[in-house]
Structure formats: structure tokens, C-alpha cells
Design a protein around this motif. Sequence first.
Motif, PDB file in Angstrom:
ATOM      1  N   GLY A  44       4.690  44.621  -7.237  1.00  0.00           N
ATOM      2  CA  GLY A  44       6.071  44.163  -7.315  1.00  0.00           C
ATOM      3  C   GLY A  44       6.876  44.394  -6.057  1.00  0.00           C
ATOM      4  N   LYS A  45       6.222  44.878  -4.998  1.00  0.00           N
ATOM      5  CA  LYS A  45       6.935  45.167  -3.749  1.00  0.00           C
ATOM      6  C   LYS A  45       6.253  44.533  -2.535  1.00  0.00           C
ATOM      7  N   THR A  46       5.490  43.470  -2.765  1.00  0.00           N
ATOM      8  CA  THR A  46       4.816  42.777  -1.670  1.00  0.00           C
ATOM      9  C   THR A  46       5.248  41.311  -1.633  1.00  0.00           C
ATOM     10  N   SER A  47       4.981  40.670  -0.496  1.00  0.00           N
ATOM     11  CA  SER A  47       5.320  39.255  -0.365  1.00  0.00           C
ATOM     12  C   SER A  47       4.421  38.609   0.681  1.00  0.00           C
ATOM     13  N   ILE A  48       4.136  37.322   0.495  1.00  0.00           N
ATOM     14  CA  ILE A  48       3.485  36.529   1.536  1.00  0.00           C
ATOM     15  C   ILE A  48       4.306  35.263   1.732  1.00  0.00           C
ATOM     16  N   LEU A  49       4.126  34.630   2.880  1.00  0.00           N
ATOM     17  CA  LEU A  49       4.970  33.478   3.174  1.00  0.00           C
ATOM     18  C   LEU A  49       4.473  32.225   2.466  1.00  0.00           C
ATOM     19  N   ASN A  50       5.432  31.425   2.034  1.00  0.00           N
ATOM     20  CA  ASN A  50       5.142  30.221   1.263  1.00  0.00           C
ATOM     21  C   ASN A  50       5.162  28.979   2.150  1.00  0.00           C
ATOM     22  N   ILE A  51       4.287  28.972   3.147  1.00  0.00           N
ATOM     23  CA  ILE A  51       3.978  27.775   3.931  1.00  0.00           C
ATOM     24  C   ILE A  51       2.470  27.619   3.784  1.00  0.00           C
ATOM     25  N   PRO A  52       2.007  26.643   3.001  1.00  0.00           N
ATOM     26  CA  PRO A  52       0.599  26.596   2.599  1.00  0.00           C
ATOM     27  C   PRO A  52      -0.411  26.803   3.721  1.00  0.00           C
ATOM     28  N   SER A  53      -0.251  26.082   4.834  1.00  0.00           N
ATOM     29  CA  SER A  53      -1.243  26.150   5.908  1.00  0.00           C
ATOM     30  C   SER A  53      -1.295  27.520   6.573  1.00  0.00           C
ATOM     31  N   ILE A  54      -0.222  28.299   6.429  1.00  0.00           N
ATOM     32  CA  ILE A  54      -0.184  29.635   7.024  1.00  0.00           C
ATOM     33  C   ILE A  54      -0.469  30.701   5.971  1.00  0.00           C
ATOM     34  N   GLY A  55       0.150  30.546   4.808  1.00  0.00           N
ATOM     35  CA  GLY A  55      -0.054  31.521   3.745  1.00  0.00           C
ATOM     36  C   GLY A  55      -1.507  31.639   3.327  1.00  0.00           C
ATOM     37  N   ILE A  56      -2.217  30.512   3.323  1.00  0.00           N
ATOM     38  CA  ILE A  56      -3.626  30.539   2.924  1.00  0.00           C
ATOM     39  C   ILE A  56      -4.457  31.360   3.906  1.00  0.00           C
ATOM     40  N   MET A  57      -4.032  31.380   5.177  1.00  0.00           N
ATOM     41  CA  MET A  57      -4.760  32.163   6.173  1.00  0.00           C
ATOM     42  C   MET A  57      -4.538  33.657   5.958  1.00  0.00           C
ATOM     43  N   ASP A  58      -3.302  34.033   5.622  1.00  0.00           N
ATOM     44  CA  ASP A  58      -3.046  35.438   5.301  1.00  0.00           C
ATOM     45  C   ASP A  58      -3.850  35.855   4.076  1.00  0.00           C
ATOM     46  N   ALA A  59      -3.913  34.961   3.095  1.00  0.00           N
ATOM     47  CA  ALA A  59      -4.690  35.254   1.891  1.00  0.00           C
ATOM     48  C   ALA A  59      -6.166  35.447   2.233  1.00  0.00           C
ATOM     49  N   ALA A  60      -6.669  34.630   3.150  1.00  0.00           N
ATOM     50  CA  ALA A  60      -8.072  34.751   3.555  1.00  0.00           C
ATOM     51  C   ALA A  60      -8.321  36.079   4.271  1.00  0.00           C
ATOM     52  N   MET A  61      -7.381  36.478   5.127  1.00  0.00           N
ATOM     53  CA  MET A  61      -7.517  37.771   5.801  1.00  0.00           C
ATOM     54  C   MET A  61      -7.561  38.902   4.770  1.00  0.00           C
ATOM     55  N   ILE A  62      -6.735  38.786   3.740  1.00  0.00           N
ATOM     56  CA  ILE A  62      -6.683  39.803   2.687  1.00  0.00           C
ATOM     57  C   ILE A  62      -7.988  39.836   1.901  1.00  0.00           C
ATOM     58  N   MET A  63      -8.469  38.661   1.499  1.00  0.00           N
ATOM     59  CA  MET A  63      -9.683  38.612   0.674  1.00  0.00           C
ATOM     60  C   MET A  63     -10.910  39.120   1.423  1.00  0.00           C
ATOM     61  N   GLU A  64     -11.024  38.746   2.699  1.00  0.00           N
ATOM     62  CA  GLU A  64     -12.158  39.256   3.476  1.00  0.00           C
ATOM     63  C   GLU A  64     -12.063  40.765   3.645  1.00  0.00           C
ATOM     64  N   ALA A  65     -10.852  41.257   3.876  1.00  0.00           N
ATOM     65  CA  ALA A  65     -10.663  42.701   4.053  1.00  0.00           C
ATOM     66  C   ALA A  65     -11.013  43.465   2.781  1.00  0.00           C
ATOM     67  N   MET A  66     -10.772  42.843   1.625  1.00  0.00           N
ATOM     68  CA  MET A  66     -11.073  43.478   0.347  1.00  0.00           C
ATOM     69  C   MET A  66     -12.541  43.342  -0.036  1.00  0.00           C
ATOM     70  N   ARG A  88       6.570  40.420  -5.167  1.00  0.00           N
ATOM     71  CA  ARG A  88       7.999  40.407  -5.490  1.00  0.00           C
ATOM     72  C   ARG A  88       8.588  39.015  -5.276  1.00  0.00           C
ATOM     73  N   ALA A  89       8.137  38.351  -4.205  1.00  0.00           N
ATOM     74  CA  ALA A  89       8.700  37.048  -3.866  1.00  0.00           C
ATOM     75  C   ALA A  89       7.793  36.350  -2.862  1.00  0.00           C
ATOM     76  N   PHE A  90       8.137  35.094  -2.560  1.00  0.00           N
ATOM     77  CA  PHE A  90       7.451  34.314  -1.530  1.00  0.00           C
ATOM     78  C   PHE A  90       8.532  33.725  -0.636  1.00  0.00           C
ATOM     79  N   TRP A  91       8.396  33.935   0.665  1.00  0.00           N
ATOM     80  CA  TRP A  91       9.472  33.500   1.559  1.00  0.00           C
ATOM     81  C   TRP A  91       9.033  32.341   2.447  1.00  0.00           C
ATOM     82  N   LYS A  92      10.029  31.548   2.840  1.00  0.00           N
ATOM     83  CA  LYS A  92       9.775  30.423   3.740  1.00  0.00           C
ATOM     84  C   LYS A  92      10.507  30.561   5.062  1.00  0.00           C
ATOM     85  N   SER A  93      11.627  31.268   5.047  1.00  0.00           N
ATOM     86  CA  SER A  93      12.455  31.335   6.251  1.00  0.00           C
ATOM     87  C   SER A  93      12.488  32.742   6.832  1.00  0.00           C
ATOM     88  N   PHE A  94      12.812  32.789   8.100  1.00  0.00           N
ATOM     89  CA  PHE A  94      12.983  34.039   8.837  1.00  0.00           C
ATOM     90  C   PHE A  94      13.946  34.967   8.095  1.00  0.00           C
TER      91      PHE A  94
END
Length: 430
Positions: free
Chosen positions: A206-228, A261-267
Motif C-alpha cells: 500500500g506504499k508503492t507506486s509505478i508509473l502508468n505509461i505502458p511502454s515505460i511501466g512495463i520495463m520497470d515491471a520486467a526489471m522487478i520480475m527478473e530481480a525477483m 498505493r497509486a499509479f502516476w503519469k506526471s512529474f
Amino acid sequence: MTDTAKKKAKGISRRSLLKTASAAAGLAAGSGVITGFPTIWAQNPITLRQFGTGVSNLNAIAQKCKEDLGITLEMAATDSDAAAQRAVTQPNSYDIADVEYWIAKKVYPAGVLQPMDVKKLKYFDKIVPLFINGKLAPESVVAQGTAPHTVGFVESQDAKSFATEPTEWMTMVPTIYNADTLGIRPDLVGRQITTWADLMDPAYKGKTSILNIPSIGIMDAAMIMEAMGELKYADKGNMTTDEIDKTIDFLIKAKQEGQFRAFWKSFDESVNLMASGEVVIQSMWSPAVAAVRSKGIPCVYQPLKEGYRAWGGGLGLAAHLKGAQLDAAYEYINWYLSGWVGAYLNRQGYYSAAMETAKQHMSADEWGFWVEGKPAQGDILAPDGKVMEKAGAVRDGGSFEERMGKVACWNSVMDEDRYMVRRWNEFIAA
């Protein structure tokens, strides 16, 4: 035609390319084409319409451009997805496209941008090699994803497909880039953060977030999944449908369990989430971390053992540009790489595509802090004059070579992009 002849006809060596570009730039400078802008454009007023993400569509750049060149820049800022859409669907609404390279992969084949003649680019030989051959140093390994050099050149003035090596025609002139990682609140996470996998620690439910821009967010997700250890991708930047499904299903499960907690799109959204303490670990951009710190709130751009996700952007010329407007656009681009803008971007925590010219517009202490990873000798000021870092501070992640030398992947457009976006939207809606 022999293989050797074919190779000569098709490609051009970096050395010969640089010699040709430098010679042409020298001739242009001698003829007054590269210098004396204010007089030329003050007498013949030119307005260039530029759009792109808010990262580099900055009023200060427009003001300085007017002062130095006499060219009026009309800037419009959008988010990444809107920029990609506008570039293709409204090609007559802009003269300069200030977009990321993954967007260029989508946009350029549509024929809405015209390639740039390398011979007209005064500072081509100052561009960092990441944008020419994908390597920071000769021994570097090219990162996964849409590395800028893979969509940086075309074979000819009329070509719509990308060249596999440097040519005399660039799709865009690189301007800005960075290595992204996770931002954390060190006062709230309660332990050392060392891996992308930490974003999924149940302790931060409930205290984490990733960015909601598909082409970028999916890459962060991939970094997370490989790390796990959940999934090993053949190429994070070009997933199969099966890999996309496994990634999105993983994210949906985590969302339903309350990890985010949320998904962000802007700075601003990312800054507010972190500054408020609603989020303690999230995808973040370097200047957003600095913005949180400027409020007196602890925030760190945390280096992680798996490396960084990188992105890069550049300036592209609209296909409709010609005559005086096209000449002015080249003048503007040459000015952009001449140093002042690069220094301005470096001071925000980004990197200039022409580091050598940017260095000439920075103090030794600024260069030491932002680029060399040295402790600041005095207070480090933001472009607006506010204190960004106190004397003694060291940049998170260290030097330019340390940060950009540990890039694991670039923001990307996949072959299965449409499928990925549809599945990503399912995740956000879940």
C-alpha cells in the motif's frame, strides 16, 4: 556488385562520417550560416512550433533561444502517449518534435518526420557514442530495449525504415537522456534498498507506486520480475505475448493484494506521492527526487544491483519544413547542442547528448558533482538559482560513467506493442 562494394554503398564509417560532418560545419561556419543568428532571424522573424514531454519543453530554453538566435519557439508539453499520437495524427501542427526514441520507433515510419543531413549538424562529432553505436565505451554491452542508435539513422533521405549502422541521415538529433531507478524515502523504508525486487516487499504494501505509461511501466515491471526470479526474459524490450501475459498477470495479482498505493503519469504526481509519505518506494525520475529534497524531505534515487532503465530523447524535423523555416530549424538544433542547453539540462539531473560543449557552460564544481560523481565543494544550485544540494553532497549513483554504464534496458516499443498496451490497460483497470 561485390560484398565490399555493397558495404561501401550501404554504410559509412563513423570516422568518415565525422570528417565529412566537421568539414561541412566548418564551411557553414565560415560562410556565416552557423553564426550571426540574431541578426539573420531578427530581420526575418521565424517561429518554430515545438511539442513534446515536459521534461525538455522548458520556457527557459525558449527564452534563451530568442535571445541568442532571434527565433521564437512556441512550446507545448504533453505526456509521452499524447506526444506519440500527436506526432502521427497532427503532423502539420508542429515544426519540431521533441520526443523519446521509443516514440520515434512508432512515429518515424509514418513519414511525418524528415531525416537530418549529418553534414549540416555542427556538433555531430560531439554526440556521445551511446547514440551512434549504443556503447558508452568500446567494451560496453548494448542494453536491451529500443536503444537510441537502433532507430537513430536511415539509409537515405526518403527511407522510412531504420539503418543498422550510422549513415549520413539521422532520424532525430539526440538532446537529453538519463538512467532511471527507484526513488525511496530513506526515513520511512526502514532498511537498505538494493534491488528492484524491493518494490514488491510485503512490508511496503500500500506504499508503492509505478508509473502508468505502458511502454515505460512495463520495463520497470520486467526489471522487478527478473530481480525477483519470477521470469527471465529473452529481451525485456521486446517481450513475447506469453512474457507479456505473465508480467501483467503478476502485476494484477499484486494490485489486487494491495501492494500499490497509486499509479502516476506526471512529474508532479510522483513528487506529491513521495513528499506526502503516501508512497515510500516507487518508479521515479531524477529531477522529481530533487524536487522532493528541495522541500526539505529526505529522498534518494537509489542505485540497484540489477542496473538502470534508461531513456533518451531528441529533436525531429517535421516533414513539411522547407526553405527558411528548415534553415532556422537546423540553426536551432546546432544551437541546442552548442552547450548552454546541455548545461541547463545537466543541472536538472539529466545528461546532455553533447557533454563536451555542456562542460564549457558549467563551473568545475557543477561538473564534478553532476558528471564526475565528486562531492560538491559548495552548494549546488538548480537552474532557477535555488539550492538543490548542500556542499559535501554526492550525486546518487555516482558519476556519468557509473550510472550510464550500468544500463540494463532502454524504454521500448515492442513488436507486440498493441497487445502489451491492451493488457497494461487491463492491469490499471483491474
